[in-house]
Scaffold this motif. Structure first.
Motif, PDB file in Angstrom:
ATOM      1  N   LEU A   1       0.831  -1.195   0.000  1.00  0.00           N
ATOM      2  CA  LEU A   1       0.000   0.000   0.000  1.00  0.00           C
ATOM      3  C   LEU A   1       0.866   1.245   0.000  1.00  0.00           C
ATOM      4  N   ARG A   2       0.428   2.276  -0.708  1.00  0.00           N
ATOM      5  CA  ARG A   2       1.119   3.563  -0.724  1.00  0.00           C
ATOM      6  C   ARG A   2       0.082   4.666  -0.560  1.00  0.00           C
ATOM      7  N   ASN A   3       0.502   5.748   0.121  1.00  0.00           N
ATOM      8  CA  ASN A   3      -0.428   6.861   0.293  1.00  0.00           C
ATOM      9  C   ASN A   3      -0.442   7.720  -0.968  1.00  0.00           C
ATOM     10  N   GLY A   4      -1.189   8.809  -0.923  1.00  0.00           N
ATOM     11  CA  GLY A   4      -1.349   9.645  -2.102  1.00  0.00           C
ATOM     12  C   GLY A   4      -0.049  10.208  -2.647  1.00  0.00           C
TER      13      GLY A   4
ATOM     14  N   GLY B   1       2.765   8.572  -2.656  1.00  0.00           N
ATOM     15  CA  GLY B   1       3.623   7.473  -3.048  1.00  0.00           C
ATOM     16  C   GLY B   1       4.433   6.877  -1.912  1.00  0.00           C
ATOM     17  N   ARG B   2       4.231   7.362  -0.675  1.00  0.00           N
ATOM     18  CA  ARG B   2       5.001   6.855   0.465  1.00  0.00           C
ATOM     19  C   ARG B   2       4.463   5.482   0.877  1.00  0.00           C
ATOM     20  N   PRO B   3       5.342   4.472   1.046  1.00  0.00           N
ATOM     21  CA  PRO B   3       4.866   3.137   1.426  1.00  0.00           C
ATOM     22  C   PRO B   3       4.215   3.143   2.811  1.00  0.00           C
ATOM     23  N   GLU B   4       3.072   2.501   2.920  1.00  0.00           N
ATOM     24  CA  GLU B   4       2.375   2.392   4.195  1.00  0.00           C
ATOM     25  C   GLU B   4       2.723   1.050   4.836  1.00  0.00           C
ATOM     26  N   VAL B   5       3.994   0.867   5.132  1.00  0.00           N
ATOM     27  CA  VAL B   5       4.453  -0.346   5.779  1.00  0.00           C
ATOM     28  C   VAL B   5       5.575   0.023   6.747  1.00  0.00           C
ATOM     29  N   ASN B   6       5.553  -0.597   7.922  1.00  0.00           N
ATOM     30  CA  ASN B   6       6.563  -0.344   8.953  1.00  0.00           C
ATOM     31  C   ASN B   6       7.651  -1.404   8.903  1.00  0.00           C
ATOM     32  N   ALA B   7       8.767  -1.128   9.579  1.00  0.00           N
ATOM     33  CA  ALA B   7       9.812  -2.131   9.803  1.00  0.00           C
ATOM     34  C   ALA B   7       9.755  -2.507  11.279  1.00  0.00           C
TER      35      ALA B   7
END
Length: 307
Positions: A198-201, A203-209
């Protein structure tokens, strides 16, 4: 004390776990003992792969290897290991090795000799040059500008503060950025449990490490101690509602997580979506620690993300 280069290959016959222990024979004992309390760079030999210099860690102590006469273990200081953001090639762009010990009089790379040593002394200046190439001083700014290259109201990004190499290596904010970049990249910015990218508007990935074994509990910042997880699944993993078996099947605390919630959030196969590179996949020791110390053992209080 002395900086070192430690040769490591993923298919080593020795019991190396780079973020925990380095296994070596007696011939290198005096050299490794000089490195106790100081930092070492990990290096992949030519016959093992293309990575070159790939990580850094601090040596805490040296002990005889139990049950193995003539062999020793260099124990890595917990929390010191850090993968390079960029693997550093063995040879500079100008054709010269990073290590002067591996160069002939004319600067060209030598074949054999010191290049074959599993443990090598590394001058301070060369250590700093290799670490700067693998972990840039402005890594935090690079990440901040990755999806917003020109922040509003700023004519140009400020010049990075040239923080000394060792200061960067022990900086928690810097290490968090380096860990996050390596883990998310390893999983191709996809959540390992939901399978979604998933990416926000912007283009930033919506995933954590997520750390499998937290740094506060002697976990490392190695990519194999990380999972790329969505925010909700990260929350659930840290609270012991989820864990992972050695075969990478996802374990669910069903007495706390409704089955329909688990079915909506977790990939239908019920198994982790793993990195393509086997070296980046979760280490069994870390998964075992999470199952034994976190899974099903945390009190669940307050609102839940699915309520």
């Amino acid at each position: 004390m002395a900086k070192l280069v430690l040769l490591h290959r993923a298919d080593s016959i020795y019991e190396d776990v780079p973020d925990q222990v380095y296994d070596f024979p007696r011939r290198y004992l005096a050299t490794v003992e000089q490195g106790v309390g100081d930092w070492a760079v990990y290096y992949e030999p030519v016959k093992a792969g293309a990575r070159g210099y790939f990580a850094v860690a601090k040596i805490a102590s040296v002990i005889p290897k139990p049950g193995a006469d003539g062999r020793f273990l260099a124990l890595v200081e917990p929390g010191s290991y850090l993968d390079f953001d960029r693997e550093v090639p063995r040879i500079r762009a100008d054709g010269r090795p990073f290590e002067s010990a591996l160069a002939a009089a004319d600067g060209s790379p030598i074949v054999g000799g010191a290049q074959q040593l599993a443990v090598r002394r590394l001058p301070e200046a060369e250590f700093a040059e290799i670490v700067r190439a693998g972990l840039p001083a402005d890594l935090e700014q690079i990440e901040a500008r990755r999806y917003d290259p020109q922040p509003a109201g700023m004519a140009e990004p400020p010049a990075p503060f040239q923080r000394p190499v060792i200061e960067r290596l022990i900086s928690r904010p810097y290490r968090d950025v380096a860990f996050r970049r390596k883990v998310r990249e390893a999983y191709d910015y996809r959540c390992a449990m939901s399978g979604l990218r998933l990416r926000n508007g912007g283009g930033r990935p919506e995933v954590n490490a997520a750390h499998i074994r937290p740094v506060a509990h002697q976990g490392s910042d190695a990519v194999w101690n990380g999972l790329a997880l969505s925010g909700t699944l990260h929350w659930m993993f840290d609270r012991g509602l989820l864990s992972v078996a050695d075969d990478h099947s996802i374990l669910v605390s069903h007495n706390k997580v409704p089955r329909d919630v688990a079915d909506r959030l977790i990939v239908p196969s019920g198994r982790l979506v793993l990195p393509a590179d086997p070296r980046a996949r979760p280490h069994p020791q870390n998964l075992k620690w999470h199952r034994e110390n976190v899974f099903g053992q945390m009190p669940l209080e307050g609102p839940r993300p699915w309520d």
